[in-house]
Design an enzyme around this catalytic site. Structure first.
Site, mmCIF file in Angstrom:
data_model
loop_
_atom_site.group_PDB
_atom_site.id
_atom_site.type_symbol
_atom_site.label_atom_id
_atom_site.label_comp_id
_atom_site.label_asym_id
_atom_site.label_seq_id
_atom_site.Cartn_x
_atom_site.Cartn_y
_atom_site.Cartn_z
ATOM 1 N N SER A 110 -12.781 -2.794 0.994
ATOM 2 C CA SER A 110 -13.079 -2.179 2.361
ATOM 3 C C SER A 110 -14.313 -1.856 2.676
ATOM 4 O O SER A 110 -14.922 -1.280 1.707
ATOM 5 C CB SER A 110 -11.959 -1.027 2.366
ATOM 6 O OG SER A 110 -10.512 -1.037 2.311
ATOM 7 N N ARG A 129 0.822 -1.160 0.006
ATOM 8 C CA ARG A 129 -0.215 0.019 -0.149
ATOM 9 C C ARG A 129 0.932 1.120 0.045
ATOM 10 O O ARG A 129 1.190 1.857 1.278
ATOM 11 C CB ARG A 129 -0.986 -0.089 1.085
ATOM 12 C CG ARG A 129 -1.788 1.198 1.332
ATOM 13 C CD ARG A 129 -2.997 0.867 2.573
ATOM 14 N NE ARG A 129 -3.723 1.837 2.713
ATOM 15 C CZ ARG A 129 -3.767 3.059 3.346
ATOM 16 N NH1 ARG A 129 -2.449 3.114 3.948
ATOM 17 N NH2 ARG A 129 -4.779 3.939 3.569
ATOM 18 N N LYS A 149 -5.256 6.114 9.047
ATOM 19 C CA LYS A 149 -6.282 6.399 8.019
ATOM 20 C C LYS A 149 -7.571 7.287 8.752
ATOM 21 O O LYS A 149 -8.353 6.471 8.944
ATOM 22 C CB LYS A 149 -6.803 5.062 7.451
ATOM 23 C CG LYS A 149 -7.851 5.456 6.036
ATOM 24 C CD LYS A 149 -8.137 4.144 5.476
ATOM 25 C CE LYS A 149 -9.289 4.287 4.439
ATOM 26 N NZ LYS A 149 -9.494 3.000 3.823
#
Ligand code: 3NM
Length: 217
Positions: A113, A41, A142
């Site tokens: 997600s 990521r 996040k």
């Protein structure tokens, strides 16, 4: 590829902005600690782009392959295909699940997600292979969404979601077992290992905690 849900038990995620460590070393340490899956990521300030990003993805992919650890790419089906990843992980803002499936066929697993039951149902109906559920706990990695709490995982199960569920957001060695007990198949985490003083130890602790919470299925 058919997904064995046990392979999602201990799912480490990071890119270069998430850590001060050399990424190859970090992934190797985490693998020695027992992780079962990894997601590339490469996001946020200072993230690599272009050829550098591709080269790093290839090197990390090779490490994961050598150790039989599942390898996912965040948010980029083309890169995932290019490096022959096991799967691609997409968010709610990314391309639709259907379009990604059209593009990758059965070559790649697709993870999605989700924060709500509705999103989870949609992901299941659209043919996702697993869902991420979160943020379970508050997370700096996040920010922006209120945490849903571990009970959210139990609610997804009670509502009939049968897909593998990976709980994410603020997961630590201390809370992983309890989250698993709510019906998760695995836990996913960034800072607990990428920012740990001893990443191998942290990966081992979180993996053991996840195992301890894995009830009979
Ligand atoms: N996705 P940490 S929470 C990448 O809720 C990501 O979908 C989330 O990082 C979601 O383990 C999150 O450091 C960050 O909390 C996870």
């Amino acid at each position: 590829m058919v997904l064995d849900r046990k392979a999602l038990l201990s799912y480490f995620i990071f890119g270069t902005p998430d850590t001060k460590y050399d990424p190859i070393w970090l992934l190797e340490q985490a693998i020695e600690g027992g992780i079962t899956a990894y997601q590339f990521r490469e996001k946020g300030p200072g993230a690599l782009t272009g050829e550098e990003r591709l080269a790093l993805a290839r090197r990390l992919r090779a490490v994961a392959r050598r150790h039989g650890v599942l390898f996912f790419v965040d948010d980029d089906p083309d890169l995932a295909l290019e490096v022959e990843a096991d799967g691609v992980h997409i968010g709610q803002e990314d391309e639709s699940i259907e379009r990604v499936r059209q593009r990758v066929g059965t070559k790649l697993l697709i993870g999605v997600s989700t924060t709500t039951l509705e999103q989870a149902k949609r992901a299941e109906a659209a043919g996702a292979d697993y869902i991420g559920a979160g943020p379970i706990f508050p997370t700096q990695t996040k920010p922006g969404k209120p945490p849903v709490g571990p009970e959210h995982v139990a609610r997804l199960r009670e509502a009939g979601i049968a897909l593998p569920i990976v709980a994410i957001g603020g997961i630590t060695p201390e809370n992983a077992e309890g989250v698993m007990r709510h019906g998760a198949d695995g836990v996913a985490y960034i800072s607990a290992v990428a920012r740990a003083d001893e990443p191998k130890k942290a990966a081992r602790a979180i993996t053991r905690a996840a195992e301890a919470g894995l009830g009979p299925r």
